[in-house]
Design an enzyme around this catalytic site. Structure first.
Site, PDB file in Angstrom:
ATOM      1  N   GLU A 129     104.259  68.186  21.164  1.00 29.07           N
ATOM      2  CA  GLU A 129     105.131  67.312  22.007  1.00 29.07           C
ATOM      3  C   GLU A 129     106.016  68.118  23.122  1.00 29.07           C
ATOM      4  OE1 GLU A 129     106.421  63.323  20.272  1.00 29.07           O
ATOM      5  OE2 GLU A 129     106.911  64.866  18.778  1.00 29.07           O
ATOM      6  N   GLU A 151     101.794  62.928  12.514  1.00 27.18           N
ATOM      7  CA  GLU A 151     103.113  62.300  12.075  1.00 27.18           C
ATOM      8  C   GLU A 151     102.856  60.682  11.288  1.00 27.18           C
ATOM      9  OE1 GLU A 151     105.056  64.340  15.606  1.00 27.18           O
ATOM     10  OE2 GLU A 151     102.923  63.623  14.964  1.00 27.18           O
TER      11      GLU A 151
END
Length: 214
Positions: A129, A151
């Site tokens: 990210e 995730e």
């Protein structure tokens, strides 16, 4: 020792290095967020800095975020854990947005400094990210390295902008298996998918990132 340190080379490129002491792989902590934020502020405010490279001092970039961060965010607000979590997440978003905007004029969207991510290997979760908020992603050609947002495998979505930035970069259809199945790719497949921009040798990594920044 701070998790993120910065040096400015003779050509005016600020090199921010992520290297968590005592860990075989970088994981992001609340203290690490603060380190990174200060490094970015310093580099953006320095007129002698022409651009920024974010890299790792290890042979991988990052394994993700310390999940204890969520508990710490909740605890920070005492009797209102939801507010603590929301405030913590929004602060994190602000740091990544700062990287993405890189000092651009808010009215004209002009100016700013180029920021490259130079990934030494595996980049997962927040370890991807952060690069997705940068303007170009370079990664070392290592077939054992994994690039992705896993995730969902632990029942959560990427919480720091990975969902929107990946969809914006790849389109919804290509991004879907990466977000909804936690699919991970080696560097070459990640480049074919459009997740990263250039795959290079370990010897080329910093040099190519620097040439692009300049």
């Amino acid at each position: 020792m701070a998790d993120f340190t910065m040096k400015i080379d003779a050509d005016g490129v600020a090199i921010i290095t992520w290297d968590v002491l005592g860990k075989s792989m970088n994981v992001l902590s609340l203290e690490g967020w603060d380190n990174l934020d200060k490094c970015i502020d310093t580099a953006l405010s320095d007129d002698d800095v022409k651009g920024i490279i974010i890299t790792s001092g290890k042979d991988t970039f990052a394994g993700g975020m310390d999940l204890n961060i969520i508990a710490k965010m909740k605890a920070s607000a005492g009797d209102n854990p939801a507010k603590g979590l929301m405030d913590g997440i929004m602060k994190s978003h602000a740091i990544l947005r700062k990287i993405e905007r890189a000092g651009m004029d808010p009215k004209t969207n002009k100016g700013g400094k180029p920021i490259a991510a130079a990934l030494t290997g595996t980049a997962l979760g927040i370890g991807l990210e952060i690069p997705l908020a940068c303007h170009r992603i370079f990664v070392v050609d290592n077939p054992k390295a994994k690039i992705g947002l896993p995730e969902i495998m632990v029942g959560i979505f990427p919480g720091m902008g990975g969902t929107t930035r990946l969809v914006r970069k790849l389109g919804a259809m290509v991004a879907s298996p990466l977000l909804l199945e936690g699919k991970m790719n080696d560097p070459k497949r990640a480049m074919q998918a459009g997740v990263v921009d250039e795959v290079v040798t370990a010897d080329e990594l910093m040099a190519k990132a620097k040439v692009w920044v300049l």
